[in-house]
Design an enzyme around this catalytic site. Structure first.
Site, PDB file in Angstrom:
ATOM      1  N   GLY A  22      -2.140  -2.595   4.136  1.00 26.11           N
ATOM      2  CA  GLY A  22      -2.477  -1.385   3.139  1.00 26.11           C
ATOM      3  C   GLY A  22      -1.396  -0.381   3.519  1.00 26.11           C
ATOM      4  CB  SER A  23       0.673   2.337   3.382  1.00 27.73           C
ATOM      5  OG  SER A  23       1.632   1.365   2.953  1.00 27.73           O
ATOM      6  N   GLY A  24      -0.889   4.099   5.478  1.00 25.12           N
ATOM      7  CA  GLY A  24      -2.549   4.794   5.689  1.00 25.12           C
ATOM      8  C   GLY A  24      -2.712   4.556   7.565  1.00 25.12           C
ATOM      9  CG  HIS A  25      -4.405   0.733   8.580  1.00 23.99           C
ATOM     10  ND1 HIS A  25      -5.590   2.433   8.476  1.00 23.99           N
ATOM     11  CD2 HIS A  25      -4.349   0.016   7.186  1.00 23.99           C
ATOM     12  CE1 HIS A  25      -6.073   1.718   7.237  1.00 23.99           C
ATOM     13  NE2 HIS A  25      -5.802   0.988   6.881  1.00 23.99           N
ATOM     14  CG  ASP A  58      -4.698  -7.219   3.647  1.00 24.35           C
ATOM     15  OD1 ASP A  58      -5.233  -7.059   2.652  1.00 24.35           O
ATOM     16  OD2 ASP A  58      -3.891  -6.526   4.819  1.00 24.35           O
ATOM     17  CG  HIS A 107      -9.919   0.385   5.045  1.00 19.08           C
ATOM     18  ND1 HIS A 107     -10.313  -0.854   5.561  1.00 19.08           N
ATOM     19  CD2 HIS A 107      -8.392   0.630   4.622  1.00 19.08           C
ATOM     20  CE1 HIS A 107      -9.064  -1.136   5.835  1.00 19.08           C
ATOM     21  NE2 HIS A 107      -7.668  -1.056   5.658  1.00 19.08           N
TER      22      HIS A 107
END
Lengths: 206, 330
Positions: B53-56, B109, B218
């Protein structure tokens, strides 16, 4: 009579409309157990499916294959990928059919359930969308009309959601705080119940 | 929470647009432009692909580069990459010598990469899978296969990437990736939450004077929540928990990663590192390489994660081998 291509197209449109109406409700439910974006993800996915489902064609397998391909491209969330798996399974099972007899719908949903369990590494009783699919598949098995199936599906979906509210989540992030999840709806289960409601009537914004 | 953005729906794509514009050696392709790969091919070699995911950032996309990842499949914020993006990323990374899928142990994932792998197997592309499982707070040592992958996966990127760059075959690159994962442990500690663009609420709530030990990237719940303690006390507990875990071969040589979860500044990271170095040296460990900075974040979450990678001669050499990506140059 049975499920045909026009009904699938209509159902996708209704599902997208429902997803827009319940986006906030699902985000709020998910914020108690997850990231808080289930409503956002579901709305994006169903709007994508709504805009890309072909207006023509009668082969159910082809329609589900297009939906599967679009879903596979549009989402990577756990819920979204389970929807992709459902579409792929239905595409395989309805290839070449212009109509799926209502009496066979329960069996097809049971195969969707099994594919989701295999791919998602989840079991019945884990408090996921799979528990709703399971109860609906069993409740609609053998029914011969769309109205009877809709009634049975709504009954089974709501009953399962209510029953599982008092149980702990056993998979996903919420398994980490299983006790806290007691008394809360799993956001994926809630989403499916609302989508089933939306096949019958417009769902009010939550 | 306040964010610099134009809208939740465009957040990821505009971020990727900017990342590639600022780093012209990267390019986007695949469905929706959700695959990032190197502009120039690296020649025939084993491909290494990741995704998440994005955000990392810099995880996962930021480690595409020479001696690291060949391609990355990018998902929405905190959501896995799509099946189509995983498929396209594997195709992009494949030069005929096979592909290692190296990504964090998360359900979405796994489903996407598994489905992609089945599609490509039919095309004759060989692929192996190595899952990042370094987060000691996410499951007991006896259930390591259930652990999540967090910042420590960067060690596996680096070491497997270096071995692939040497021209090793698929089995060898896979072995190195698995060895790096097996030798790495991570634990995080959160001070404040983050919020996904468009989400109703922050990912969790925590008091102004509280911390949570073991929280995931998360916002997954950790081991305990209590009043904020001193940096030294927090560092000591993290070191104890990582060294007290099972399953790795201790050699007395370590690489230490002190990672900001997003909002925690470098100053605080160095305060933590100072204590960690002291504690490790007191116990007789030699620190071969310190990595202090933003390696795997959670948007604007405040907090720190600590990773220890137990090195031998092989892993130490691979860690020091040349690499070049937007966020790591050797």
């Amino acid at each position: 009579m049975g499920l045909n291509a026009d009904m699938v197209r209509s159902a996708i449109g209704k599902a997208a409309n429902t997803a827009r109406l319940i986006e906030g409700e699902l985000n709020e439910a998910d914020s108690r157990l997850g990231d808080g974006d289930t409503g956002l993800s579901l709305r994006r996915l169903l709007e994508r499916l709504e805009t890309t489902v072909r207006p023509d064609g009668n082969d159910l397998g082809e329609i589900f294959q297009v939906l599967a391909a679009q879903s596979a491209e549009a989402t990577g969330s756990s819920l979204g990928t389970l929807i992709t798996i459902a579409m792929l399974t239905l595409a395989r099972d309805t290839r070449g059919l212009s109509e799926l007899p209502w009496a066979e719908l329960g069996d097809r949903l049971a195969r969707v359930r099994d594919a989701m369990m295999s791919r998602g590494k989840a079991a019945l009783g884990d408090k996921t969308i799979i528990d709703i699919i399971d109860s609906v598949a069993r409740e609609v098995a053998g029914l011969q009309s769309a109205d009877a199936i809709k009634r049975a599906a709504r009954f089974a979906a709501h009953l399962t959601l209510d029953n599982y509210r008092r149980r702990p989540c056993r998979v996903g992030r919420a398994r980490m705080f299983a006790d806290k999840s007691i008394g809360m709806d799993d956001p994926g289960m809630l989403a499916l119940v609302r989508l089933i409601d939306g096949l019958d009537e417009e769902v009010k914004a939550g | 929470m306040k964010k610099l953005m134009n809208g939740a729906d465009s957040f990821v794509d505009e971020m990727l647009e900017g990342l590639c514009a600022a780093n012209p050696e990267l390019k986007r392709e695949g469905p929706g432009g959700r695959v990032v790969r190197m502009m120039a091919p690296q020649g025939r070699k084993v491909g290494i692909v990741s995704g998440g995911g994005s955000g990392h950032l810099p995880l996962f996309t930021g480690y595409v580069g020479r001696g690291l990842l060949d391609a990355c499949a990018v998902g929405d914020v905190f959501a896995g990459p799509s099946v189509a993006a995983c498929t396209a990323a594997m195709r992009a990374a494949n030069t005929g010598n096979g592909v290692v899928r190296l990504y964090g142990n998360y359900g979405g994932d796994r489903m996407s990469f598994d489905l992609a792998g089945e599609t490509l197997a039919a095309e004759g592309i060989r692929a192996t899978t190595v899952l990042g499982i370094d987060d000691v707070a996410s499951a007991n040592a006896s259930e390591q296969e259930k652990r999540r992958g967090v910042a420590g996966i960067v060690f596996a990127y680096k070491m497997a990437g270096a071995r692939a760059a040497e021209g090793a075959d698929l089995e060898e690159v896979t072995r190195v990736a698995a060895k790096a994962v097996a030798q790495t442990r991570t634990i995080g500690c959160a001070l404040s939450p983050c919020q996904i663009p468009g989400a109703a609420l922050p990912t969790f709530s925590i008091g102004e004077d509280e911390i949570e030990m073991g929280m995931g990237i998360h916002g997954e719940p950790g081991i305990w929540r209590d009043k904020l303690r001193s940096a030294d006390e927090i560092a000591d507990e993290m070191v104890d928990r990582l060294l007290g875990d099972d399953g790795f071969k201790s050699t007395g040589r370590l690489s230490v990663m002190i990672n900001s979860l997003g909002a925690t500044p470098l100053e605080e990271l160095f305060i933590v590192y100072r204590r960690v170095q002291h504690q490790l040296q007191t116990r007789g460990y030699r620190i071969e390489r310190a990595l202090v900075g933003h390696w795997a974040t959670s948007m604007e979450m405040a907090g720190v994660s600590m990773s220890l990678c137990h090195l031998d001669d092989e892993l130490n050499a691979l860690l020091g081998a040349p690499c070049d990506c937007p966020f790591w140059k050797n």
